[in-house]
Scaffold this active site. Structure first.
Site, PDB file in Angstrom:
ATOM      1  N   ASP A  45       0.840  -1.194   0.000  1.00 18.42           N
ATOM      2  CA  ASP A  45       0.000   0.000   0.000  1.00 18.42           C
ATOM      3  C   ASP A  45       0.874   1.242   0.000  1.00 18.42           C
ATOM      4  OD1 ASP A  45      -2.681   1.394   0.492  1.00 18.42           O
ATOM      5  OD2 ASP A  45      -1.475   2.129   2.171  1.00 18.42           O
ATOM      6  N   TYR A  50       2.424  10.301   0.255  1.00 14.47           N
ATOM      7  CA  TYR A  50       3.444   9.827   1.195  1.00 14.47           C
ATOM      8  C   TYR A  50       4.840  10.287   0.788  1.00 14.47           C
ATOM      9  CZ  TYR A  50      -0.272   6.542   2.606  1.00 14.47           C
ATOM     10  OH  TYR A  50      -1.456   5.975   3.009  1.00 14.47           O
TER      11      TYR A  50
END
Length: 309
Positions: A45, A50
């Site tokens: 994931d 991010y």
């Protein structure tokens, strides 16, 4: 538990345990991904927001070069809030960073729109320092763009992330394709039973992130968690990760430490009695008004999300 899977509403098969990369320490993500895949994880994931998809991609490349097959790895990523009007671009950027021709699951990260023409690619702000959000935007528009990606060969499935009941109900009232998954913060001190029940009713698979709450938080020492851990001879974290499989959900575990990466994959079967003890704990927290959320969006109550005071 590495071999445990769930069948999604679009026919895809998703592993019960995934390797999460949110807040993973920069410079350690590549090796962590490689170690995770060599340890048996088959779900990775990640997300544009991010800021580490390049490292994830490097890890995937090395793992595939070692003999692990691309088709055996379920890769999931997300379009960030500044790209909710530009889903095709979001997908292309993630594919380039990951070094992939397709992703197995592509998600709307949040059902809000941060100004795509703002002063920052991810977190645009106004002159007064507040978040630069487009408040009259309809989040269903993002889903329509997601639906348009299906069949193009670059996504195998589409879903949502951080959708509460009101948001999901509105989406479903207009959607041509039902989301395959809804990824949410989920643990015994934030069971989110209302949205979990709606997802089950509509055939939407729940994927849990932040399953341990916070590092060193109260969940790790909660009485029912400790009792089950002692009974089974495992750690509290193993019990908390196993809770999700017992609830019929996929769980995402994050670590860059080899030993923890391996340990997080070793879930245990919880009995009905075990699950009831954890459910009773959640219900007690609910009654007392002591539920605890650990992930707070930067837009908060103005969009129907909780705001950390």
């Amino acid at each position: 538990m590495a071999d445990k899977t769930f069948k999604l509403n679009n026919g895809q098969v998703m592993p019960a345990v995934g390797f999460g990369t949110w807040k993973a320490e920069p410079g350690k993500v590549k090796e962590a991904v490689v170690h995770a895949l060599k340890s048996g994880y088959r779900l990775i994931d990640c997300a544009y927001c991010y800021g580490n998809e390049d490292e994830v991609g490097e890890g995937l490349k090395e793992a595939f070069a070692s003999g692990i097959k691309r088709e055996d790895v379920f890769v999931m990523t997300k379009a960030w809030a500044t790209y909710n009007t530009r889903m095709q671009l979001a997908l292309e950027k993630s594919l380039k960073s990951l070094g992939l021709d397709y992703v197995d699951m592509f998600l709307v990260h949040w059902p809000v729109l941060a100004n795509p023409e703002g002063n920052d690619d991810k977190f645009p702000t106004k002159p007064d320092g507040s978040r630069d959000m487009i408040r009259d935007w309809d989040h269903v528009e993002a889903w329509k763009q997601m639906e348009a990606l299906v069949g193009g060969g670059k996504v195998r499935g589409i879903g949502v992330c951080n959708y509460s009941k009101p948001y999901l109900e509105k989406l479903l009232s207009q959607a041509k394709i039902v989301p395959a998954i809804n990824q949410i913060e989920n643990h015994p001190s934030l069971p989110q039973q209302e949205i979990v029940d709606l997802c089950k009713e509509k055939g939407i698979h729940v994927v849990a992130y932040s399953p341990l709450g916070s590092t060193g938080g109260p969940l790790m020492s909660a009485e029912p968690v400790v009792k089950i851990a002692e009974k089974k001879g495992v750690s509290a974290s193993t019990v908390l990760l196993s809770y999700h499989y017992a609830r019929g959900s996929t769980v995402l575990a994050k670590s860059t430490t080899p030993e923890r990466i391996e340990a997080n994959l070793k879930l245990v079967e919880l009995s009905e009695e075990d699950l009831k003890a954890l459910t009773d704990y959640s219900e007690d927290l609910t009654k007392k008004g002591q539920l605890q959320r650990y992930v707070y969006p930067p837009w908060g109550v103005n969009f129907g999300f909780p705001d950390k005071q």
